[in-house]
Write a protein that holds these residues in place. Structure first.
Motif, PDB file in Angstrom:
ATOM      1  N   PHE A 251     -43.460 -48.484 -11.557  1.00  0.00           N
ATOM      2  CA  PHE A 251     -42.451 -47.796 -12.340  1.00  0.00           C
ATOM      3  C   PHE A 251     -41.097 -48.478 -12.157  1.00  0.00           C
ATOM      4  O   PHE A 251     -40.755 -48.904 -11.046  1.00  0.00           O
ATOM      5  CB  PHE A 251     -42.328 -46.324 -11.904  1.00  0.00           C
ATOM      6  N   TYR A 252     -40.355 -48.550 -13.257  1.00  0.00           N
ATOM      7  CA  TYR A 252     -38.949 -48.932 -13.211  1.00  0.00           C
ATOM      8  C   TYR A 252     -38.151 -47.669 -13.528  1.00  0.00           C
ATOM      9  O   TYR A 252     -37.832 -47.397 -14.690  1.00  0.00           O
ATOM     10  CB  TYR A 252     -38.636 -50.029 -14.222  1.00  0.00           C
ATOM     11  N   PRO A 253     -37.805 -46.867 -12.525  1.00  0.00           N
ATOM     12  CA  PRO A 253     -37.172 -45.565 -12.802  1.00  0.00           C
ATOM     13  C   PRO A 253     -35.792 -45.675 -13.450  1.00  0.00           C
ATOM     14  O   PRO A 253     -35.308 -44.687 -13.996  1.00  0.00           O
ATOM     15  CB  PRO A 253     -37.089 -44.907 -11.410  1.00  0.00           C
ATOM     16  N   GLU A 254     -35.159 -46.860 -13.391  1.00  0.00           N
ATOM     17  CA  GLU A 254     -33.899 -47.031 -14.120  1.00  0.00           C
ATOM     18  C   GLU A 254     -34.126 -46.997 -15.626  1.00  0.00           C
ATOM     19  O   GLU A 254     -33.212 -46.686 -16.385  1.00  0.00           O
ATOM     20  CB  GLU A 254     -33.232 -48.351 -13.733  1.00  0.00           C
ATOM     21  N   GLN A 255     -35.329 -47.414 -16.057  1.00  0.00           N
ATOM     22  CA  GLN A 255     -35.732 -47.422 -17.461  1.00  0.00           C
ATOM     23  C   GLN A 255     -34.897 -48.374 -18.310  1.00  0.00           C
ATOM     24  O   GLN A 255     -34.903 -48.284 -19.535  1.00  0.00           O
ATOM     25  CB  GLN A 255     -35.665 -46.004 -18.054  1.00  0.00           C
TER      26      GLN A 255
ATOM     27  N   LEU B   4     -27.232 -49.662  -9.159  1.00  0.00           N
ATOM     28  CA  LEU B   4     -28.470 -49.117  -9.703  1.00  0.00           C
ATOM     29  C   LEU B   4     -28.149 -47.961 -10.641  1.00  0.00           C
ATOM     30  O   LEU B   4     -27.269 -47.141 -10.359  1.00  0.00           O
ATOM     31  CB  LEU B   4     -29.373 -48.607  -8.576  1.00  0.00           C
ATOM     32  N   LEU B   5     -28.879 -47.883 -11.745  1.00  0.00           N
ATOM     33  CA  LEU B   5     -28.747 -46.761 -12.653  1.00  0.00           C
ATOM     34  C   LEU B   5     -29.427 -45.525 -12.049  1.00  0.00           C
ATOM     35  O   LEU B   5     -30.173 -45.620 -11.074  1.00  0.00           O
ATOM     36  CB  LEU B   5     -29.375 -47.092 -14.010  1.00  0.00           C
ATOM     37  N   LYS B   6     -29.172 -44.375 -12.649  1.00  0.00           N
ATOM     38  CA  LYS B   6     -29.846 -43.145 -12.225  1.00  0.00           C
ATOM     39  C   LYS B   6     -31.349 -43.275 -12.440  1.00  0.00           C
ATOM     40  O   LYS B   6     -31.798 -43.845 -13.433  1.00  0.00           O
ATOM     41  CB  LYS B   6     -29.308 -41.960 -13.026  1.00  0.00           C
ATOM     42  N   PHE B   7     -32.142 -42.704 -11.527  1.00  0.00           N
ATOM     43  CA  PHE B   7     -33.593 -42.809 -11.588  1.00  0.00           C
ATOM     44  C   PHE B   7     -34.194 -41.681 -12.422  1.00  0.00           C
ATOM     45  O   PHE B   7     -33.727 -40.539 -12.386  1.00  0.00           O
ATOM     46  CB  PHE B   7     -34.201 -42.757 -10.189  1.00  0.00           C
ATOM     47  N   ASN B   8     -35.245 -42.027 -13.155  1.00  0.00           N
ATOM     48  CA  ASN B   8     -36.099 -41.020 -13.764  1.00  0.00           C
ATOM     49  C   ASN B   8     -37.014 -40.455 -12.675  1.00  0.00           C
ATOM     50  O   ASN B   8     -37.543 -41.197 -11.848  1.00  0.00           O
ATOM     51  CB  ASN B   8     -36.921 -41.650 -14.891  1.00  0.00           C
ATOM     52  N   VAL B   9     -37.221 -39.138 -12.672  1.00  0.00           N
ATOM     53  CA  VAL B   9     -37.907 -38.490 -11.543  1.00  0.00           C
ATOM     54  C   VAL B   9     -39.421 -38.458 -11.692  1.00  0.00           C
ATOM     55  O   VAL B   9     -40.114 -37.978 -10.779  1.00  0.00           O
ATOM     56  CB  VAL B   9     -37.380 -37.047 -11.351  1.00  0.00           C
ATOM     57  N   LEU B  10     -39.971 -38.974 -12.793  1.00  0.00           N
ATOM     58  CA  LEU B  10     -41.417 -38.876 -13.008  1.00  0.00           C
ATOM     59  C   LEU B  10     -42.237 -39.468 -11.864  1.00  0.00           C
ATOM     60  O   LEU B  10     -43.137 -38.788 -11.345  1.00  0.00           O
ATOM     61  CB  LEU B  10     -41.790 -39.539 -14.340  1.00  0.00           C
TER      62      LEU B  10
ATOM     63  N   LYS C 126     -24.457 -50.839  -5.453  1.00  0.00           N
ATOM     64  CA  LYS C 126     -23.823 -49.523  -5.458  1.00  0.00           C
ATOM     65  C   LYS C 126     -24.710 -48.507  -6.171  1.00  0.00           C
ATOM     66  O   LYS C 126     -25.515 -48.867  -7.018  1.00  0.00           O
ATOM     67  CB  LYS C 126     -22.465 -49.588  -6.167  1.00  0.00           C
ATOM     68  N   LEU C 127     -24.521 -47.246  -5.824  1.00  0.00           N
ATOM     69  CA  LEU C 127     -25.176 -46.154  -6.544  1.00  0.00           C
ATOM     70  C   LEU C 127     -24.240 -45.722  -7.672  1.00  0.00           C
ATOM     71  O   LEU C 127     -23.101 -45.321  -7.421  1.00  0.00           O
ATOM     72  CB  LEU C 127     -25.459 -44.971  -5.615  1.00  0.00           C
ATOM     73  N   THR C 128     -24.687 -45.812  -8.895  1.00  0.00           N
ATOM     74  CA  THR C 128     -23.863 -45.446 -10.043  1.00  0.00           C
ATOM     75  C   THR C 128     -24.372 -44.152 -10.662  1.00  0.00           C
ATOM     76  O   THR C 128     -25.501 -43.728 -10.405  1.00  0.00           O
ATOM     77  CB  THR C 128     -23.871 -46.556 -11.109  1.00  0.00           C
ATOM     78  N   ASP C 129     -23.522 -43.542 -11.474  1.00  0.00           N
ATOM     79  CA  ASP C 129     -23.902 -42.327 -12.204  1.00  0.00           C
ATOM     80  C   ASP C 129     -24.326 -42.638 -13.633  1.00  0.00           C
ATOM     81  O   ASP C 129     -24.540 -41.728 -14.431  1.00  0.00           O
ATOM     82  CB  ASP C 129     -22.727 -41.334 -12.234  1.00  0.00           C
ATOM     83  N   PHE C 130     -24.460 -43.923 -13.961  1.00  0.00           N
ATOM     84  CA  PHE C 130     -24.859 -44.310 -15.311  1.00  0.00           C
ATOM     85  C   PHE C 130     -26.373 -44.181 -15.463  1.00  0.00           C
ATOM     86  O   PHE C 130     -27.134 -44.347 -14.513  1.00  0.00           O
ATOM     87  CB  PHE C 130     -24.435 -45.747 -15.615  1.00  0.00           C
ATOM     88  N   THR C 131     -26.792 -43.905 -16.689  1.00  0.00           N
ATOM     89  CA  THR C 131     -28.207 -43.772 -17.013  1.00  0.00           C
ATOM     90  C   THR C 131     -28.578 -44.759 -18.117  1.00  0.00           C
ATOM     91  O   THR C 131     -27.731 -45.480 -18.641  1.00  0.00           O
ATOM     92  CB  THR C 131     -28.531 -42.343 -17.470  1.00  0.00           C
ATOM     93  N   ARG C 132     -29.860 -44.754 -18.451  1.00  0.00           N
ATOM     94  CA  ARG C 132     -30.305 -45.605 -19.561  1.00  0.00           C
ATOM     95  C   ARG C 132     -29.602 -45.215 -20.853  1.00  0.00           C
ATOM     96  O   ARG C 132     -29.257 -46.081 -21.663  1.00  0.00           O
ATOM     97  CB  ARG C 132     -31.821 -45.473 -19.731  1.00  0.00           C
ATOM     98  N   SER C 133     -29.361 -43.926 -21.057  1.00  0.00           N
ATOM     99  CA  SER C 133     -28.672 -43.475 -22.272  1.00  0.00           C
ATOM    100  C   SER C 133     -27.267 -44.043 -22.352  1.00  0.00           C
ATOM    101  O   SER C 133     -26.789 -44.382 -23.439  1.00  0.00           O
ATOM    102  CB  SER C 133     -28.631 -41.945 -22.315  1.00  0.00           C
ATOM    103  N   ASP C 134     -26.587 -44.154 -21.224  1.00  0.00           N
ATOM    104  CA  ASP C 134     -25.242 -44.730 -21.218  1.00  0.00           C
ATOM    105  C   ASP C 134     -25.274 -46.188 -21.661  1.00  0.00           C
ATOM    106  O   ASP C 134     -24.401 -46.639 -22.406  1.00  0.00           O
ATOM    107  CB  ASP C 134     -24.626 -44.622 -19.819  1.00  0.00           C
ATOM    108  N   LYS C 135     -26.279 -46.916 -21.203  1.00  0.00           N
ATOM    109  CA  LYS C 135     -26.396 -48.313 -21.627  1.00  0.00           C
ATOM    110  C   LYS C 135     -26.697 -48.402 -23.121  1.00  0.00           C
ATOM    111  O   LYS C 135     -26.128 -49.242 -23.830  1.00  0.00           O
ATOM    112  CB  LYS C 135     -27.507 -49.020 -20.830  1.00  0.00           C
TER     113      LYS C 135
END
Length: 347
Positions: A90-94, A103-109, A190-199
Motif C-alpha cells: 500500500f501507498y497510504p499517501e495515495q 509525507l502526506l496524510k495516510f489513508n487508514v485502510l 516532515k509530517l505534513t497535514d496535506f492530503t492527496r486531495s490537496d495535491k
C-alpha cells in the motif's frame, strides 16, 4: 541487469524484514516504486482504476472495485491477505512526492485490516552534478521511466523498519499516525497535514494559470512600473467592473480608482467595498479633487438626514422609475457615509 539500465538497487535494515507480514506500507516517490520493490519482495499492489487482465497479471496488481463500499473493500482486502502467500503493498499517501520534504496524510485502510504492518522507506537519488530532479508534480509513469533511463544512474534504497502491530485501545488513525511518524523519522522527512486531495486541487489551479511568458516578455514585465503606479484606465477592464468602480467613486470621490478596483475584485459588491473603505480596511493615498465649497460636514449630514428617500410619485415610465430608484439609492449611500463620518468624528 538493473545496473546496465542505470537502476541501482540497495537495501538497509534487512534484519527488520518479516516475511510473515501481509501488509507492506511505503512512501511513494516514483511510479516505478512498485516494480522496483517487487524485485526484492514479490507482492501484489491494490489499484482502483480498471486495467486489462494481462497488465493485472504482468504487474502483479489486485483490483479493488470502485463501486464497492469501504466495508466491502476492507473485507475483500482482509480475505486476500488471509489466503495469499504474497503481501499487499500500500501507498497510504495515495500520491507521489519528491521524497525530500515531507509525507502526506495516510489513508487508514491498510491499518484497519488487522495484520502486521511492514513499513518500507524508499529513497531515490541521482548524481548531483547533472541536477536532475527525481520527479516533478505533474510527472507521469512514462516520464519517470524515460528519465530513469536517460540519467547516468538512479539509486533506489529500500529501508526496512521494524514490523508494527496495532496496540490495544489504539484507534486506527492513531496507529496510522504512529507508522507515519516512524517512517518520516527514518527518511528524515516532515509530517505534513496535506492530503492527496490537496495535491489534486493544486494541480487543477496550476492548469488554470496562463502559460508562462518567454524571456523577452519577462524582461519587459520587470521594466514596467509597479501596479500601484499604473493608471486604471490604461488597463483593459471588464465593463461591469468599471461600472462598479464608478459607483463607488460617486459615493467616495476622494478614493483612487486603483484602490477601489483592488478591493472590488475581491468583494464583487459595491456596498461591501464602500463599507471596507469607510472602516479603514482599504489602504489608499487620498486623491485630491477640486470640489465646490460645501461648508461644514455636520450641516450636510443634518440636511441629508432630513431628506426623505420615498419617491414623490409612482411613474408609469419604467425608465423614470429606474432613474428614481438609482437617485434614491445614491442619496441613501451618501447619507450613510456622512452619518458614519459624523459618528466617528471624521468630518
Amino acid at each position: 541487469m538493473l545496473g546496465v539500465t542505470g537502476l541501482i538497487l540497495t537495501t538497509d535494515g534487512d534484519e527488520n524484514y518479516d516475511a510473515h507480514a501481509r501488509i507492506l506500507v511505503s512512501n511513494h516517490t516514483l511510479f516505478l516504486d512498485h516494480i522496483i520493490t517487487d524485485i526484492l519482495i514479490p507482492h501484489f499492489m491494490p489499484i482502483s482504476r480498471p486495467v486489462t487482465p494481462f497488465f493485472e497479471w504482468l504487474l502483479s496488481l489486485k483490483m479493488l472495485p470502485r463501486e464497492k463500499s469501504k466495508e466491502e473493500i476492507k473485507t475483500l482486502v482482509k480475505s486476500f491477505c488471509d489466503e495469499s502467500t504474497f503481501p499487499l503493498l500500500f501507498y497510504p499517501e495515495q500520491a507521489t512526492t519528491n521524497g525530500k520534504v515531507g509525507l502526506l496524510k495516510f489513508n487508514v485502510l491498510p491499518f484497519d485490516i488487522g495484520h502486521l504492518i511492514q513499513p518500507v522507506g524508499i529513497t531515490v537519488s541521482r548524481p548531483t552534478v547533472f541536477n536532475i530532479n527525481i520527479t516533478v508534480i505533474q510527472s507521469s509513469w512514462m516520464c519517470d521511466l524515460l528519465w530513469c533511463l536517460f540519467a547516468p544512474y538512479t539509486v533506489y534504497t529500500l529501508r526496512f523498519l521494524p514490523v508494527t502491530e496495532k496496540k490495544e485501545n489504539e484507534s486506527t488513525v492513531e496507529f496510522s499516525e504512529r507508522v507515519r511518524f516512524n517512517l518520516s523519522k527514518s527518511l528524515n522527512l516532515k509530517l505534513t497535514d496535506f492530503t492527496r486531495s490537496d495535491k489534486t486541487d493544486y494541480l487543477k489551479r496550476k492548469q488554470l494559470l496562463p502559460p508562462s511568458q518567454n524571456a523577452q516578455s519577462a524582461e519587459k514585465k520587470a521594466d514596467k512600473k509597479p501596479q500601484s503606479e499604473v493608471r486604471v484606465e490604461e488597463q483593459p477592464m471588464d465593463p461591469n467592473l468599471q461600472r462598479m468602480i464608478e459607483q463607488v467613486q460617486a459615493v467616495l470621490p476622494h478614493v483612487p480608482a486603483a484602490a477601489i478596483k483592488k478591493d472590488i475584485e475581491v468583494t464583487c459588491d459595491v456596498d461591501v467595498t464602500i463599507t471596507n473603505i469607510l472602516e479603514g480596511r482599504v489602504p489608499f493615498a487620498e486623491e485630491k479633487k477640486s470640489s465646490p465649497n460645501i461648508g461644514d460636514g455636520h450641516h450636510i449630514a443634518n440636511d441629508i438626514s432630513q431628506v426623505t428617500f420615498k419617491a414623490e410619485s409612482f411613474s408609469k415610465n419604467v425608465k423614470e422609475r429606474h432613474l428614481s430608484l438609482e437617485e434614491r439609492k445614491a442619496l441613501m449611500l451618501e447619507s450613510a457615509r456622512l452619518k458614519y463620518k459624523q459618528k466617528h468624528n471624521l468630518l
